[in-house]
Enzyme design. Structure first.
Site, short mmCIF file in Angstrom:
data_model
loop_
_atom_site.label_atom_id
_atom_site.label_comp_id
_atom_site.label_asym_id
_atom_site.label_seq_id
_atom_site.Cartn_x
_atom_site.Cartn_y
_atom_site.Cartn_z
N ARG A 111 44.47 13.53 -11.72
CA ARG A 111 44.12 14.71 -12.52
C ARG A 111 45.38 15.16 -13.24
NH1 ARG A 111 47.92 17.13 -10.72
NH2 ARG A 111 47.18 18.95 -11.86
N GLY A 112 45.21 16.17 -14.12
CA GLY A 112 46.33 16.58 -14.97
C GLY A 112 46.15 15.91 -16.32
N ARG A 116 35.74 13.85 -18.09
CA ARG A 116 36.13 15.27 -18.03
C ARG A 116 36.27 15.78 -19.48
NH1 ARG A 116 40.72 16.90 -13.98
NH2 ARG A 116 39.54 18.87 -14.07
N ASP A 120 45.91 21.98 -21.02
CA ASP A 120 44.93 20.89 -21.15
C ASP A 120 44.51 20.68 -22.60
OD1 ASP A 120 44.63 21.92 -18.22
OD2 ASP A 120 43.96 19.83 -18.33
N ASN A 151 44.00 26.03 -19.96
CA ASN A 151 44.72 25.50 -18.80
C ASN A 151 43.92 25.91 -17.55
OD1 ASN A 151 47.01 24.05 -17.68
ND2 ASN A 151 47.71 25.99 -16.88
N LYS A 152 44.41 25.49 -16.41
CA LYS A 152 43.72 25.73 -15.13
C LYS A 152 43.24 27.16 -14.99
CE LYS A 152 42.82 23.36 -12.73
NZ LYS A 152 41.44 22.79 -12.83
O1 MRU Z 1 41.82 20.13 -13.03
P1 MRU Z 1 43.21 19.56 -13.19
O2 MRU Z 1 43.97 19.50 -11.91
O3 MRU Z 1 43.19 18.26 -13.94
O4 MRU Z 1 43.95 20.62 -14.12
C1 MRU Z 1 45.28 20.39 -14.46
C2 MRU Z 1 45.89 21.50 -15.23
O5 MRU Z 1 45.26 22.48 -15.57
C3 MRU Z 1 47.32 21.30 -15.67
O6 MRU Z 1 48.00 22.52 -15.72
C4 MRU Z 1 47.35 20.66 -17.06
O7 MRU Z 1 46.56 19.51 -17.07
C5 MRU Z 1 48.72 20.31 -17.48
S1 MRU Z 1 49.39 18.98 -16.55
C6 MRU Z 1 50.87 18.51 -17.17
#
Ligand code: MRU
Length: 352
Positions: free
Chosen positions: A45-46, A85, A233, A243-244
């Site tokens: 993820r990320g 995703r 994201d 973002n998250k």
């Molecule tokens: O749901 P995830 O764990 O994929 O979400 C990740 C995030 O929101 C990160 O902050 C974002 O992808 C930046 S990672 C360098």
């Protein structure tokens, strides 16, 4: 440095991020469907990391594609990976880059096409590490010495091909000799902060304190936090940031308390095809991620659950956006476009 994802002769190997920090286990994906499932189920993820995974998934899928149906299989493989995703634009950016390469190879022998796709996927990974180091160099000067940096989710080596975006800035500041410590929001429901950020930073010996998400306001008001740094994201043309989930709350609290709020992201996270964050699709994840912790049920069974995985932070809360090409300051509509232009063509995803 931890190896997040690797191309091997057996397939695409990834560290299973669902199990960290209790278990360090690697998963081998042997075809593109397994890569797609690994992205969907959060083995990896990320935003930048899932971009690399998608590129490697395409290369892997094409190794097994029927030479008589190459175009059709390429399209199917890309569609399968694109359906994993919806929010992080890096995924679509990587797929688009692989599509452009494939189109440029039309008419070449199958073996050459396969080799070039594998090469490109590995290049995307190597470039991402270099990009993160550049983000770190640009961002480190913004980090106040002797203070605490607050971060949310995991924007570290695990969320990228290596080094990290937000954590890359922290790593670069520490390497420059700045005396800083980190507060990591636990980041409910998936606990990327408590599990992954804390794990990475502890391995690097960077002093880290995990807090629950609802403690952030308390600490931002205390004067201890020198700045907030998060990843992204997807960033719209006007600087709105997806973002998250919980990032928006943090940004509003930071502004209220006059704490700078920085976003660190590669230019592949920019989506200049959309004017504002209102157009960014927000992934809705299974309710079980909220109702259970480590498989243990917490809530009454009959209760309704909401689980949006991301939120939008309006650009007015973002102090600056740190990219590999330099720092973008408001007004973002101009500064982001200028950085993108300097980077050249090719990172804006083409829409079908
Ligand atoms: O749901 P995830 O764990 O994929 O979400 C990740 C995030 O929101 C990160 O902050 C974002 O992808 C930046 S990672 C360098």
């Amino acid at each position: 440095m931890v190896e997040t994802i690797e191309w091997t002769s057996e397939g695409v190997v990834m560290i299973d991020q669902r199990l960290l920090p209790r278990q360090v286990r690697y998963v081998t994906c042997r075809d593109h469907r397994e890569v797609a499932e690994a992205i969907r189920s959060m083995v990896i993820r990320g935003a930048p990391a899932i971009g690399v995974a998608a590129a490697m998934g395409i290369a892997l899928g094409m190794l097994r594609a029927d030479p008589d149906r190459l175009d059709a299989e390429f399209a199917e493989i890309c569609d399968t990976l694109a359906a994993t995703r919806p929010t992080a634009v890096n995924l679509f950016w990587a797929i688009e880059r692989m599509k452009r390469l494939y189109e440029s190879l039309r008419g070449r022998p199958v073996e050459e096409i396969r080799a070039r796709l594998v090469e490109e996927a590995q290049l995307i990974k190597q470039e991402d590490i270099a990009i993160n180091r550049a983000i770190g160099e640009h961002g480190a000067r913004l980090v106040p010495d002797g203070k605490t940096v607050l971060t949310h989710c995991n924007a570290g080596a695990l969320a990228t091909a290596g080094f990290g975006t937000a954590l890359g800035v922290i790593r670069a500041a520490v390497a420059q000799g700045k005396k800083i410590d980190v507060f990591a929001d636990e980041t409910r429901p998936f606990l990327q902060g408590a599990r992954l950020t804390a794990w990475e930073l502890a391995r690097d010996g960077i002093p880290t304190t995990v807090i629950t998400d609802n403690m952030a306001g308390h600490f931002l008001r205390s004067g201890r936090i020198g700045c907030v740094i998060v990843g992204a994201d997807r960033i719209a043309a006007n600087g709105d940031v997806a973002n998250k989930i919980g990032t928006y709350t943090l940004a509003v609290l930071a502004k209220e308390n006059n704490v700078p709020f920085y976003v660190a992201a590669p230019l592949s996270t920019l989506d200049l095809t959309i004017a504002s964050g209102d157009e960014i699709p927000i992934e809705q994840r299974p309710g079980s991620e909220v109702t259970q912790i480590a498989g243990v049920p917490l809530t009454p069974e009959e209760v309704e659950v909401a689980n949006p995985a991301f939120d939008i932070t309006p650009h007015r809360y973002v102090t600056a956006i740190i990219t590999e090409r330099g720092i973008a300051w408001p007004p973002y509509t101009e500064s982001l476009r200028a950085l993108a232009r300097a980077a050249g063509e090719g990172f804006t995803p083409r829409r079908n």
